[in-house]
Write a protein that holds these residues in place. Structure first.
Motif, mmCIF file in Angstrom:
data_model
loop_
_atom_site.group_PDB
_atom_site.id
_atom_site.type_symbol
_atom_site.label_atom_id
_atom_site.label_comp_id
_atom_site.label_asym_id
_atom_site.label_seq_id
_atom_site.Cartn_x
_atom_site.Cartn_y
_atom_site.Cartn_z
ATOM 1 N N MET A 1 43.882 40.425 53.251
ATOM 2 C CA MET A 1 43.380 41.800 53.102
ATOM 3 C C MET A 1 41.859 41.789 52.983
ATOM 4 S SD MET A 1 45.440 44.627 51.271
ATOM 5 C CE MET A 1 47.112 44.588 50.728
ATOM 6 N N LEU A 2 41.270 42.915 53.337
ATOM 7 C CA LEU A 2 39.820 43.065 53.210
ATOM 8 C C LEU A 2 39.511 44.375 52.475
ATOM 9 C CD1 LEU A 2 36.818 42.425 53.954
ATOM 10 C CD2 LEU A 2 37.202 43.708 56.059
ATOM 11 N N ILE A 3 38.709 44.272 51.436
ATOM 12 C CA ILE A 3 38.245 45.469 50.738
ATOM 13 C C ILE A 3 36.745 45.554 50.998
ATOM 14 C CG2 ILE A 3 38.003 46.572 48.462
ATOM 15 C CD1 ILE A 3 40.906 46.336 49.540
ATOM 16 N N ALA A 4 36.374 46.562 51.794
ATOM 17 C CA ALA A 4 34.999 46.653 52.292
ATOM 18 C C ALA A 4 34.333 47.916 51.764
ATOM 19 C CB ALA A 4 35.015 46.681 53.826
ATOM 20 N N GLY A 5 33.150 47.757 51.195
ATOM 21 C CA GLY A 5 32.419 48.903 50.642
ATOM 22 C C GLY A 5 31.267 49.301 51.549
ATOM 23 N N PHE A 26 34.143 38.511 37.171
ATOM 24 C CA PHE A 26 35.281 39.069 37.911
ATOM 25 C C PHE A 26 35.847 37.998 38.827
ATOM 26 C CE2 PHE A 26 37.283 41.576 41.267
ATOM 27 C CZ PHE A 26 37.932 42.551 40.550
ATOM 28 N N LYS A 27 37.159 37.790 38.737
ATOM 29 C CA LYS A 27 37.732 36.709 39.533
ATOM 30 C C LYS A 27 38.243 37.263 40.861
ATOM 31 C CE LYS A 27 39.833 32.334 38.837
ATOM 32 N NZ LYS A 27 39.034 31.958 39.979
ATOM 33 N N LEU A 28 37.643 36.776 41.955
ATOM 34 C CA LEU A 28 38.148 37.193 43.265
ATOM 35 C C LEU A 28 39.363 36.346 43.612
ATOM 36 C CD1 LEU A 28 35.102 37.718 45.682
ATOM 37 C CD2 LEU A 28 36.280 39.393 44.296
ATOM 38 N N ASP A 29 40.302 36.960 44.294
ATOM 39 C CA ASP A 29 41.502 36.247 44.744
ATOM 40 C C ASP A 29 41.247 35.822 46.190
ATOM 41 O OD1 ASP A 29 44.874 36.536 44.140
ATOM 42 O OD2 ASP A 29 44.134 36.043 46.137
ATOM 43 N N ASN A 30 41.523 34.549 46.504
ATOM 44 C CA ASN A 30 41.133 34.130 47.864
ATOM 45 C C ASN A 30 41.991 34.734 48.975
ATOM 46 O OD1 ASN A 30 43.325 32.571 47.514
ATOM 47 N ND2 ASN A 30 42.210 30.626 47.299
ATOM 48 N N ARG A 31 43.008 35.515 48.617
ATOM 49 C CA ARG A 31 43.780 36.201 49.656
ATOM 50 C C ARG A 31 43.245 37.600 49.951
ATOM 51 N NH1 ARG A 31 49.103 35.537 46.404
ATOM 52 N NH2 ARG A 31 47.511 36.069 44.904
ATOM 53 N N LYS A 213 52.934 48.242 55.016
ATOM 54 C CA LYS A 213 52.908 46.903 55.624
ATOM 55 C C LYS A 213 51.929 46.791 56.806
ATOM 56 C CE LYS A 213 55.900 44.699 53.114
ATOM 57 N NZ LYS A 213 55.206 45.004 51.845
ATOM 58 N N THR A 214 51.554 47.929 57.391
ATOM 59 C CA THR A 214 50.629 47.873 58.537
ATOM 60 C C THR A 214 49.163 48.015 58.108
ATOM 61 O OG1 THR A 214 50.938 50.241 58.862
ATOM 62 C CG2 THR A 214 52.316 48.789 60.204
ATOM 63 N N VAL A 215 48.931 48.077 56.808
ATOM 64 C CA VAL A 215 47.556 48.233 56.304
ATOM 65 C C VAL A 215 47.061 46.892 55.762
ATOM 66 C CG1 VAL A 215 46.143 49.348 54.522
ATOM 67 C CG2 VAL A 215 47.827 50.692 55.802
ATOM 68 N N HIS A 216 45.908 46.465 56.276
ATOM 69 C CA HIS A 216 45.378 45.154 55.880
ATOM 70 C C HIS A 216 44.098 45.270 55.056
ATOM 71 C CE1 HIS A 216 47.390 44.310 59.937
ATOM 72 N NE2 HIS A 216 48.229 43.943 58.990
ATOM 73 N N GLY A 217 43.929 46.404 54.430
ATOM 74 C CA GLY A 217 42.747 46.577 53.590
ATOM 75 C C GLY A 217 42.178 47.966 53.747
ATOM 76 N N VAL A 238 45.008 43.211 45.306
ATOM 77 C CA VAL A 238 45.512 41.902 44.876
ATOM 78 C C VAL A 238 46.948 42.038 44.360
ATOM 79 C CG1 VAL A 238 45.210 40.015 43.203
ATOM 80 C CG2 VAL A 238 43.211 40.990 44.357
ATOM 81 N N LYS A 239 47.180 43.071 43.560
ATOM 82 C CA LYS A 239 48.512 43.316 42.987
ATOM 83 C C LYS A 239 49.564 43.450 44.092
ATOM 84 C CE LYS A 239 48.501 45.715 38.647
ATOM 85 N NZ LYS A 239 48.164 47.015 38.149
ATOM 86 N N GLN A 240 49.145 44.073 45.167
ATOM 87 C CA GLN A 240 50.070 44.312 46.277
ATOM 88 C C GLN A 240 50.530 43.009 46.926
ATOM 89 O OE1 GLN A 240 51.357 47.188 46.598
ATOM 90 N NE2 GLN A 240 52.665 46.102 48.034
ATOM 91 N N ILE A 241 49.650 42.027 46.900
ATOM 92 C CA ILE A 241 49.967 40.736 47.531
ATOM 93 C C ILE A 241 50.917 39.921 46.669
ATOM 94 C CG2 ILE A 241 48.884 38.511 48.093
ATOM 95 C CD1 ILE A 241 46.888 39.914 49.634
ATOM 96 N N ILE A 242 50.737 40.039 45.351
ATOM 97 C CA ILE A 242 51.528 39.194 44.432
ATOM 98 C C ILE A 242 53.009 39.579 44.446
ATOM 99 C CG2 ILE A 242 51.825 38.576 41.997
ATOM 100 C CD1 ILE A 242 48.700 38.841 41.837
#
Ligand code: PEP
Length: 242
Positions: A1-5, A26-31, A213-217, A238-242
């Motif tokens: 996933m990508l979170i872009a500002g 802040f801990k970034l998740d590598n996914r 499921k079709t949204v990648h960020g 991140v929560k969505q991935i776990i």
């Protein structure tokens, strides 16, 4: 996933330092990747200050020419030298105020790929198109006219309905799912293609968007300027991935 500002024409040097301070613990998740898109003069400073924290930097626009007599434009060469990973192309505000056409988007994206910068091509329908119920066809045409020929990887499409940008209104979740699906099918030959959603993403609506499921960020404008909200949106991804 990508979170872009997408910071657009907002925020200053001191805000990069503030962002760095906030991100310190802040801990970034590598996914889930985080990227910010500040104004051009801030890119180098942002890269220097934030890359140790693994935050990626992107430009908001670029020229469709490599160099020459194009006063005020910025070359992909410089964007690449700075170390940007991404560049937005054909954002609706660029299409509206700087006459960026589909043809321009294709040329600029092609140039970006030669410098190993991932283009984030923005597409999206107006309210008029939506009301005519021809959104799918409109998006398919935009994709066909904007995506570089012979591309096989390294592309992100941002689906941003124009009527959702900065308005606080978003499509219903099923609509987002379906249009992303259309884009994924249209570009199924591209390896690792990401389709991210943009338009009034906030702390309240983000988790439902990321469940799709079709949204990648997400490409986030207004809510990326409030750093706490931006990080909350990141955490939701991140929560969505776990
Ligand atoms: C944008 O302009 O890319 C955007 C998504 O803006 P906002 O989040 O403010 O709607």
């Amino acid at each position: 996933m990508l979170i872009a500002g997408n910071w657009k024409m907002n925020l200053k040097y001191e805000d990069i330092i503030n962002f760095k301070d906030i991100i310190f613990d802040f801990k970034l998740d590598n996914r889930v990747e985080m990227a910010i898109f500040p104004q051009f003069p801030l890119l180098y400073f942002a890269k220097k200050n934030l890359s140790d924290h693994n935050i990626k930097i992107g430009a908001q626009a670029c020229s469709a020419h490599l160099k020459g007599a194009y006063t005020g434009d910025v070359s992909v060469e410089i964007i690449s030298d700075i170390g940007c990973k991404y560049c937005l192309v054909g954002h609706s505000e660029r299409r509206e105020f700087h006459n960026e056409t589909n043809d321009f988007v294709k040329k600029a994206s092609t140039l970006l790929l030669t410098k190993n910068i991932v283009p984030i091509i923005c597409v999206g329908e107006s309210l008029e198109i939506r009301n005519k119920k021809v959104t799918n066809q409109f998006i398919k045409n935009q994709i066909r006219e904007c995506v570089p020929d012979k591309i096989s990887s390294n592309l992100i499409i941002a689906y941003e309905p124009l009527w959702a940008i900065g308005t606080g209104i978003i499509p219903n979740y099923e609509e987002i799912f379906n249009i992303h699906n259309v884009i994924l099918n249209e570009l199924s030959y591209i390896e690792n293609l990401k389709v991210i959603y943009g338009g009034s993403v906030n702390n309240e609506n983000c988790s439902k968007i990321f469940e799709l499921k079709t949204v990648h960020g997400a490409l986030i404008g207004g809510s990326s300027l409030k750093f706490k909200d931006f990080l909350a949106i990141y955490k939701s991804a991140v929560k969505q991935i776990i």
